[in-house]
Design an enzyme around this catalytic site. Structure first.
Site, PDB file in Angstrom:
ATOM      1  N   GLY A 172       0.726  -0.938   0.250  1.00  0.00           N
ATOM      2  CA  GLY A 172      -0.244  -0.354   0.337  1.00  0.00           C
ATOM      3  C   GLY A 172       0.809   1.097   0.140  1.00  0.00           C
TER       4      GLY A 172
ATOM      5  N   ARG B 110      -4.352  -1.980  11.142  1.00  0.00           N
ATOM      6  CA  ARG B 110      -4.687  -3.120  10.839  1.00  0.00           C
ATOM      7  C   ARG B 110      -4.701  -4.062  12.171  1.00  0.00           C
ATOM      8  NH1 ARG B 110      -6.676  -6.262   6.362  1.00  0.00           N
ATOM      9  NH2 ARG B 110      -6.730  -4.288   5.226  1.00  0.00           N
TER      10      ARG B 110
ATOM     11  N   ILE C  62      -5.148  10.842   4.307  1.00  0.00           N
ATOM     12  CA  ILE C  62      -3.602  10.017   4.673  1.00  0.00           C
ATOM     13  C   ILE C  62      -2.094   9.491   4.043  1.00  0.00           C
ATOM     14  CG2 ILE C  62      -2.553   9.259   6.804  1.00  0.00           C
ATOM     15  CD1 ILE C  62      -5.320   9.955   8.540  1.00  0.00           C
TER      16      ILE C  62
ATOM     17  N   ASP D 285       0.768   1.524   9.971  1.00  0.00           N
ATOM     18  CA  ASP D 285       0.327   1.192  10.438  1.00  0.00           C
ATOM     19  C   ASP D 285       2.027   0.923  11.632  1.00  0.00           C
ATOM     20  OD1 ASP D 285      -1.952   0.868   9.467  1.00  0.00           O
ATOM     21  OD2 ASP D 285      -1.821  -1.024   8.993  1.00  0.00           O
TER      22      ASP D 285
ATOM     23  N   ASP E 272       6.316  -5.589   6.036  1.00  0.00           N
ATOM     24  CA  ASP E 272       6.280  -7.259   6.642  1.00  0.00           C
ATOM     25  C   ASP E 272       6.249  -8.285   5.412  1.00  0.00           C
ATOM     26  OD1 ASP E 272       3.787  -6.412   7.090  1.00  0.00           O
ATOM     27  OD2 ASP E 272       4.002  -7.970   9.227  1.00  0.00           O
ATOM     28  N   GLY E 273       4.911  -8.537   4.795  1.00  0.00           N
ATOM     29  CA  GLY E 273       5.312  -9.453   3.445  1.00  0.00           C
ATOM     30  C   GLY E 273       5.577  -8.852   2.380  1.00  0.00           C
ATOM     31  N   THR E 274       6.065  -7.396   1.871  1.00  0.00           N
ATOM     32  CA  THR E 274       7.091  -7.358   0.609  1.00  0.00           C
ATOM     33  C   THR E 274       8.536  -8.224   1.193  1.00  0.00           C
ATOM     34  OG1 THR E 274       6.016  -5.827   0.762  1.00  0.00           O
ATOM     35  CG2 THR E 274       8.241  -5.851  -0.081  1.00  0.00           C
TER      36      THR E 274
ATOM     37  N   ARG F 172       0.529  -5.160  -4.962  1.00  0.00           N
ATOM     38  CA  ARG F 172       0.073  -6.312  -3.889  1.00  0.00           C
ATOM     39  C   ARG F 172       0.632  -8.121  -4.947  1.00  0.00           C
ATOM     40  NH1 ARG F 172      -0.836  -4.240   1.159  1.00  0.00           N
ATOM     41  NH2 ARG F 172      -1.897  -2.791   1.860  1.00  0.00           N
TER      42      ARG F 172
END
Length: 487
Positions: A105, A269, A379, A224, A194-196, A168
Site C-alpha cells: 500500500g 489493521r 492520509i 501502521d 513485512d510481507g514485502t 500487492r
C-alpha cells in the site's frame, strides 16, 4: 568471540557471541558465499561534501543495542551492526547496476526514499546506472523499467504516492531472480512492509543459492508502525500529523450540535499506534478504540454507557477507532486475505456508526447527531512531512552504504535512535503491537478518561503472558481462569 549460524539452508542469520552475554545478530555478507571478492577504495573519502567530516567511516565492531533500559546486573544482550559507510567497498562504482522497487500500500515518504537511494548512489558513490521496477514485484517480469537519475527524481519527494507504482502480491521468486540475473542487476533495494520483506528474504536466499554477486537491501515501510525491532517506520509521523485534521473536524462537528458524536476511523489493521498517538496528540478525543484492547458495547462499563455519561456531562463526544478494532464484534466477518496476505476486514467505522445510532434511537430514546469521518486514503496519499523526509533520507543512505560495503539480506532501520542493519528474519518473525499493560496506554486512558473495558481481575490476568482478554461482554462471575475470560 564465537560466531555461529542458524541458517539451516535459509534465513542465514549470523550470531556472534561475546563476553557478558553480548550477542550480535549479524547480517549476511557477499563474501560469506563468494570467496576472494576484490575490494575497492571508498570514494566517499575523496568526496568534497565529506571533506570536513572528522571520521568518514564506521568501525567494523560498532554495534547498537536492541534493549536500552537495563539493570546494573543485566547482561549486554542483543546488538545489531551499526549502519554507515565502510572504508572498503565491494562494488566498483562503474560496475553497479541497481534497481529499486516499491510494494504494498501507499505510505508518505515512498518517493523520498526512492529519491535518496538514487541521489546517494550517484552523488556519494559515483554510480550512474539505476532503474526503477514498475508496479511492485510483478514488475520484475511483467512490466517495463524506468531509468532513474538525480534529474528524474529531483522533486518527487514533494509528491505523495510512488513514481514507480506499486501492487500487492505478484511475488514469484524464481522469475524475479531470473530477471535480476538477466538484466545484470547487482544491487536490489526493496521498499515495503513485512510481507514485502518476507519476499525480499526469499529473493536473497535464491540469489545466495545461485552464488550471484547481488546485494539485497530492504527499507521497511508500514504506515501502521507494526514492524518489530525498529523505533518507528517512515510515514508514521506524517500519518499521525494528518490524522489531526480529521479529528479536529470531528470535534468541531460534534461540539456544534446537541449531543454531537464525532467518529473517526484511522488506519491500524493489527495495531493501534496511529490511533493512540493521534489521540494523545489531539487531546479532544474522549475515547480511543484499538485492536489490542478489546471492548464491548452494552452493559455496565461498556462503550454505550460511557458515551451516554459523556454526552450528558459535555454535550458531545469524539471517538477514534482503528480499522482493526472490534472485528470480533461484527456479526459477519470476511474470510480470506488480500494479495499481500492481510486478513480482510469489515468496515468497523461504518458498522459502529450504525450501532451507535440504533442504540440511542431505539433503546435510550436520546437524539444524537453523529458524523462519521474516514480519512484513510487521504492520509496515505500525502507527501511526507519534514520529520519523515529527514528519516527517509537516513534510511535510504544507510541502505546504500550497506549494499556498497557488500552486506546483503538486511533492512536499514532505526533502533534506539541509531541507524542499524537488521537481518530479515528479525523483522518478519512477528508484529509490533501496542502493549495495553504498558505506560503509554495508561497515559492515553488518563488523557481521555475512558474506561479500559477490562475488569480488574482481567487487567491483572492480562499482565500474564498468554491470557486472552474479554471481547464482547464482561466475563461471568464464575470465570476463574484465563480460558474463561471471554464470552
Amino acid at each position: 568471540m564465537e560466531a555461529t549460524s542458524n541458517g539451516q539452508g535459509q534465513h542465514h542469520m549470523k550470531i556472534v557471541k561475546g563476553d557478558c552475554g553480548y550477542i550480535l545478530e549479524d547480517i549476511p555478507h557477499l563474501s560469506d558465499y563468494i570467496p576472494d571478492l576484490p575490494t575497492y577504495h571508498n570514494p566517499l573519502q575523496d568526496n568534497p561534501a565529506y571533506a570536513a567530516v572528522k571520521k568518514h567511516f564506521i568501525d567494523t565492531d560498532d554495534t547498537v543495542t536492541q534493549k536500552i533500559l537495563v539493570h546494573k546486573d543485566s547482561q549486554r544482550g542483543v546488538h545489531f551492526r551499526r549502519a554507515g559507510p565502510r572504508q572498503r567497498v565491494y562494488f566498483h562504482s562503474g560496475e553497479v547496476h541497481a534497481c529499486i522497487v516499491t510494494c504494498g500500500g501507499l505510505c508518505p515518504g515512498l518517493n523520498t526514499v526512492i529519491r535518496e537511494i538514487v541521489c546517494g548512489l550517484y552523488h556519494m558513490y559515483g554510480v550512474n546506472r539505476v532503474i526503477g521496477i514498475d508496479g511492485g514485484y510483478k514488475g520484475f517480469y511483467a512490466k517495463n523499467t524506468l531509468t532513474l537519475d538525480p534529474k528524474v527524481v529531483n522533486d518527487i519527494h514533494k509528491r505523495g504516492g510512488t513514481i514507480l507504482g506499486t501492487s500487492r502480491g505478484g511475488h514469484d521468486t524464481m522469475k524475479i531472480v531470473d530477471s535480476i540475473q538477466d538484466r545484470g542487476i547487482n544491487q536490489v533495494y526493496i521498499i515495503g512492509g513485512d510481507g514485502t520483506q518476507r519476499g525480499a528474504a526469499l529473493i536473497y536466499e535464491e540469489i545466495r543459492r545461485r552464488g550471484l554477486k547481488v546485494a539485497v537491501a530492504g527499507i521497511p515501510k508500514t504506515i501502521d508502525n507494526d514492524i518489530p525491532v525498529i523505533d518507528r517506520s517512515f510515514g508514521f509521523d506524517t500519518a499521525v500529523e494528518e490524522a489531526q485534521r480529521a479529528i479536529n473536524a470531528a470535534h468541531v462537528e460534534a461540539e456544534s450540535m446537541e449531543n454531537g458524536v464525532g467518529l473517526v476511523k484511522l488506519m491500524g489493521r493489527n495495531c493501534g499506534f496511529i490511533a493512540m498517538y493521534a489521540t494523545l496528540a489531539n487531546r479532544d478525543v474522549d475515547c480511543c478504540l484499538i485492536p489490542e484492547s478489546p471492548f464491548y458495547l452494552e452493559g455496565k462499563g461498556g462503550l454505550f454507557e460511557y458515551m451516554e455519561k459523556t454526552l450528558k456531562e459535555n454535550g458531545h463526544i469524539v471517538i477514534v477507532i482503528a480499522e482493526g478494532a472490534g472485528q470480533e464484534l461484527l456479526t459477519e466477518s470476511l474470510d480470506g486475505t488480500d494479495a499481500s496476505g492481510n486478513k480482510l476486514l469489515k468496515d468497523v467505522g461504518l458498522w459502529m456508526s450504525h450501532k451507535i445510532k440504533e442504540y440511542f434511537a431505539q433503546k435510550r430514546k436520546m437524539p444524537i447527531n453523529l458524523k462519521y469521518i474516514d480519512p484513510t486514503y487521504m492520509i496515505r496519499a500525502i507527501p511526507a512531512n519534514a520529520s519523515d523526509n529527514v528519516y527517509c533520507t537516513l534510511l535510504a543512505q544507510g541502505a546504500v552504504h550497506g549494499a556498497m560495503a557488500g552486506f546483503t539480506g538486511f533492512i536499514s532501520g532505526l533502533v534506539n535512535g541509531a541507524h542499524t542493519y537488521i537481518p530479515f528474519p528479525r523483522i518478519t518473525e512477528n508484529q509490533n503491537n501496542v502493549v495495553i499493560t504498558d505506560r503509554m496506554w495508561a497515559r492515553l486512558l488518563s488523557s481521555t478518561n475512558q474506561p479500559s473495558f477490562l475488569w480488574a481481575r482481567d487487567m491483572a490476568k492480562a499482565k500474564k503472558e498468554g491470557c486472552p482478554l474479554p471481547t464482547q461482554s464482561p466475563p461471568s462471575p464464575k470465570a476463574e481462569n484465563c480460558n474463561n475470560n471471554s464470552v
